[in-house]
Design a protein around this motif. Sequence first.
Motif, PDB file in Angstrom:
ATOM      1  N   GLY A 115       6.746  -6.112  11.568  1.00 43.14           N
ATOM      2  CA  GLY A 115       8.189  -6.136  11.757  1.00 43.14           C
ATOM      3  C   GLY A 115       8.976  -5.399  10.704  1.00 43.14           C
ATOM      4  N   VAL A 116       8.427  -4.315  10.144  1.00 43.45           N
ATOM      5  CA  VAL A 116       9.141  -3.513   9.150  1.00 43.45           C
ATOM      6  C   VAL A 116       9.104  -2.060   9.590  1.00 43.45           C
ATOM      7  CG1 VAL A 116       8.683  -5.101   7.239  1.00 43.45           C
ATOM      8  CG2 VAL A 116       7.050  -3.274   7.758  1.00 43.45           C
ATOM      9  N   HIS A 117       9.811  -1.208   8.858  1.00 45.04           N
ATOM     10  CA  HIS A 117       9.843   0.206   9.183  1.00 45.04           C
ATOM     11  C   HIS A 117       8.657   0.915   8.549  1.00 45.04           C
ATOM     12  CE1 HIS A 117      11.452   4.348   9.546  1.00 45.04           C
ATOM     13  NE2 HIS A 117      12.106   3.847  10.568  1.00 45.04           N
ATOM     14  N   ARG A 118       8.294   2.051   9.132  1.00 48.49           N
ATOM     15  CA  ARG A 118       7.144   2.802   8.635  1.00 48.49           C
ATOM     16  C   ARG A 118       7.374   3.288   7.206  1.00 48.49           C
ATOM     17  NH1 ARG A 118       6.024   7.935   8.049  1.00 48.49           N
ATOM     18  NH2 ARG A 118       7.984   8.527   9.036  1.00 48.49           N
ATOM     19  N   THR A 119       8.573   3.735   6.889  1.00 48.24           N
ATOM     20  CA  THR A 119       8.842   4.194   5.527  1.00 48.24           C
ATOM     21  C   THR A 119       8.743   3.059   4.518  1.00 48.24           C
ATOM     22  OG1 THR A 119      11.215   3.875   5.913  1.00 48.24           O
ATOM     23  CG2 THR A 119      10.314   6.058   6.335  1.00 48.24           C
ATOM     24  N   THR A 120       9.004   1.831   4.968  1.00 47.66           N
ATOM     25  CA  THR A 120       8.844   0.687   4.064  1.00 47.66           C
ATOM     26  C   THR A 120       7.388   0.496   3.675  1.00 47.66           C
ATOM     27  OG1 THR A 120      10.755  -0.385   5.087  1.00 47.66           O
ATOM     28  CG2 THR A 120       9.290  -1.781   3.803  1.00 47.66           C
ATOM     29  N   VAL A 121       6.485   0.653   4.638  1.00 47.46           N
ATOM     30  CA  VAL A 121       5.057   0.537   4.338  1.00 47.46           C
ATOM     31  C   VAL A 121       4.626   1.637   3.367  1.00 47.46           C
ATOM     32  CG1 VAL A 121       2.754   0.610   5.338  1.00 47.46           C
ATOM     33  CG2 VAL A 121       4.587  -0.582   6.532  1.00 47.46           C
ATOM     34  N   SER A 122       5.103   2.846   3.566  1.00 49.43           N
ATOM     35  CA  SER A 122       4.755   3.949   2.657  1.00 49.43           C
ATOM     36  C   SER A 122       5.290   3.679   1.252  1.00 49.43           C
ATOM     37  CB  SER A 122       5.315   5.268   3.190  1.00 49.43           C
ATOM     38  OG  SER A 122       4.795   5.553   4.478  1.00 49.43           O
ATOM     39  N   ARG A 123       6.477   3.115   1.166  1.00 44.78           N
ATOM     40  CA  ARG A 123       7.035   2.788  -0.151  1.00 44.78           C
ATOM     41  C   ARG A 123       6.227   1.690  -0.828  1.00 44.78           C
ATOM     42  NH1 ARG A 123      10.695  -1.066  -1.201  1.00 44.78           N
ATOM     43  NH2 ARG A 123      11.255  -1.195   0.999  1.00 44.78           N
ATOM     44  N   TRP A 124       5.774   0.694  -0.059  1.00 44.77           N
ATOM     45  CA  TRP A 124       4.932  -0.358  -0.632  1.00 44.77           C
ATOM     46  C   TRP A 124       3.634   0.226  -1.188  1.00 44.77           C
ATOM     47  CZ3 TRP A 124       5.451  -4.333   3.940  1.00 44.77           C
ATOM     48  CH2 TRP A 124       6.700  -4.974   3.831  1.00 44.77           C
ATOM     49  N   VAL A 125       3.047   1.174  -0.470  1.00 45.37           N
ATOM     50  CA  VAL A 125       1.792   1.768  -0.931  1.00 45.37           C
ATOM     51  C   VAL A 125       2.006   2.500  -2.246  1.00 45.37           C
ATOM     52  CG1 VAL A 125       0.016   3.476  -0.399  1.00 45.37           C
ATOM     53  CG2 VAL A 125       0.838   1.933   1.385  1.00 45.37           C
ATOM     54  N   ARG A 126       3.092   3.266  -2.360  1.00 46.21           N
ATOM     55  CA  ARG A 126       3.355   3.988  -3.605  1.00 46.21           C
ATOM     56  C   ARG A 126       3.588   3.021  -4.758  1.00 46.21           C
ATOM     57  NH1 ARG A 126       6.552   7.185  -0.083  1.00 46.21           N
ATOM     58  NH2 ARG A 126       8.415   6.066  -0.781  1.00 46.21           N
ATOM     59  N   GLU A 127       4.297   1.932  -4.505  1.00 39.54           N
ATOM     60  CA  GLU A 127       4.573   0.974  -5.570  1.00 39.54           C
ATOM     61  C   GLU A 127       3.311   0.237  -6.010  1.00 39.54           C
ATOM     62  OE1 GLU A 127       7.609  -1.628  -4.213  1.00 39.54           O
ATOM     63  OE2 GLU A 127       9.228  -0.175  -4.490  1.00 39.54           O
ATOM     64  N   VAL A 128       2.518  -0.210  -5.045  1.00 37.52           N
ATOM     65  CA  VAL A 128       1.350  -1.023  -5.375  1.00 37.52           C
ATOM     66  C   VAL A 128       0.248  -0.178  -6.002  1.00 37.52           C
ATOM     67  CG1 VAL A 128      -0.430  -2.511  -4.393  1.00 37.52           C
ATOM     68  CG2 VAL A 128       1.915  -2.713  -3.603  1.00 37.52           C
ATOM     69  N   VAL A 129       0.084   1.061  -5.584  1.00 41.72           N
ATOM     70  CA  VAL A 129      -0.937   1.918  -6.174  1.00 41.72           C
ATOM     71  C   VAL A 129      -0.659   2.143  -7.660  1.00 41.72           C
ATOM     72  CG1 VAL A 129      -1.703   4.328  -6.247  1.00 41.72           C
ATOM     73  CG2 VAL A 129      -1.752   3.072  -4.104  1.00 41.72           C
ATOM     74  N   ALA A 130       0.608   2.213  -8.028  1.00 40.90           N
ATOM     75  CA  ALA A 130       0.958   2.433  -9.433  1.00 40.90           C
ATOM     76  C   ALA A 130       0.578   1.254 -10.320  1.00 40.90           C
ATOM     77  CB  ALA A 130       2.449   2.714  -9.559  1.00 40.90           C
ATOM     78  N   LEU A 131       0.467   0.049  -9.757  1.00 40.68           N
ATOM     79  CA  LEU A 131       0.163  -1.126 -10.580  1.00 40.68           C
ATOM     80  C   LEU A 131      -1.269  -1.111 -11.113  1.00 40.68           C
ATOM     81  CD1 LEU A 131       2.031  -3.860  -8.496  1.00 40.68           C
ATOM     82  CD2 LEU A 131       2.847  -2.582 -10.478  1.00 40.68           C
ATOM     83  N   PRO A 132      -2.315  -0.973 -10.278  1.00 42.68           N
ATOM     84  CA  PRO A 132      -3.664  -0.872 -10.859  1.00 42.68           C
ATOM     85  C   PRO A 132      -3.900   0.436 -11.595  1.00 42.68           C
ATOM     86  CG  PRO A 132      -3.760  -0.628  -8.484  1.00 42.68           C
ATOM     87  CD  PRO A 132      -2.360  -1.033  -8.807  1.00 42.68           C
ATOM     88  N   ALA A 133      -3.165   1.509 -11.216  1.00 41.85           N
ATOM     89  CA  ALA A 133      -3.331   2.774 -11.943  1.00 41.85           C
ATOM     90  C   ALA A 133      -2.879   2.628 -13.393  1.00 41.85           C
ATOM     91  CB  ALA A 133      -2.543   3.884 -11.247  1.00 41.85           C
ATOM     92  N   ALA A 134      -1.831   1.821 -13.623  1.00 41.07           N
ATOM     93  CA  ALA A 134      -1.370   1.594 -14.997  1.00 41.07           C
ATOM     94  C   ALA A 134      -2.371   0.778 -15.810  1.00 41.07           C
ATOM     95  CB  ALA A 134      -0.016   0.890 -14.975  1.00 41.07           C
ATOM     96  N   ARG A 135      -3.248   0.029 -15.147  1.00 44.37           N
ATOM     97  CA  ARG A 135      -4.246  -0.783 -15.842  1.00 44.37           C
ATOM     98  C   ARG A 135      -5.568  -0.054 -16.053  1.00 44.37           C
ATOM     99  NH1 ARG A 135      -2.632  -6.281 -15.337  1.00 44.37           N
ATOM    100  NH2 ARG A 135      -4.768  -6.978 -15.712  1.00 44.37           N
TER     101      ARG A 135
END
Length: 253
Positions: free
Chosen positions: A49-69
């Motif tokens: 129930g969300v927009h496609r661009t929202t899913v893409s934004r979630w992926v960019r945000e979440v990928v940055a979290l383990p990358a910083a670790r």
Amino acid sequence: MNWLADLVRGHRTRIGSRWRAPPAGRIAGIVLAMLRCDQRPGDLADGNGVHRTTVSRWVREVVALPAARAPRLDRALRKIARSGGGAVLLDGSLIRTCRRTGTGNRKNYSGKHTCHGLLVIALTDDNGRLVWVSAVRPGRTSEITACRHDNLTAHLRAAGLGTITDLGFVGLDDSGPDADPAVNTGYKAARNKPLTRGQKLSHKTLATVRAPVEHGFAHLKNWRALGKIRTDPTWATALVRALPVLTNREVAR
């Protein structure tokens, strides 16, 4: 997924995000489904129930979290030295990307693999556990050039470790003949000249230690998102540094 959801919750607290429609656990599941199983963002968006661009934004945000670790090179080598390790395994791999038009994409063509892609250098321990992954570089870059750009031999000597590689890294270690080599490679036999006993033992040792490297790369390439990686170096670097962190947790579990 629970570990990644905890990272998302902590990120929300730091940025002061007061409200988002799905919980952190669902966001983590959506991102892992896209990275691990190569689900399309449109299908995930319709099902939640969300927009496609929202899913893409979630992926960019979440990928940055383990990358910083992801550990830095010097810290990863010091950790191996403290645990009693004496050597690491070094190898390079080309991540294939789509072929795009324009002169800007010519540097991503690899003449060795005859395809477009991005080059990464990885270090593994003797069990095939990914220790460190370099930043991505254009596919035309040679593996030795990438290692010299990261000053790999200097970091290995500072940590008191050595590395074992295949024939593709002959000439990487520029130490003198009397110095202790930090990079051990095989021997290139002359044409129509048989190998000596020492050279045969060297090739046999390299064939034995190459199996853990391929094992580590196999775990990394199980993430199907690498097959559709974008040529943007910033996004590609964040992705290849985030996936080993997730891979090591998956293997440990």
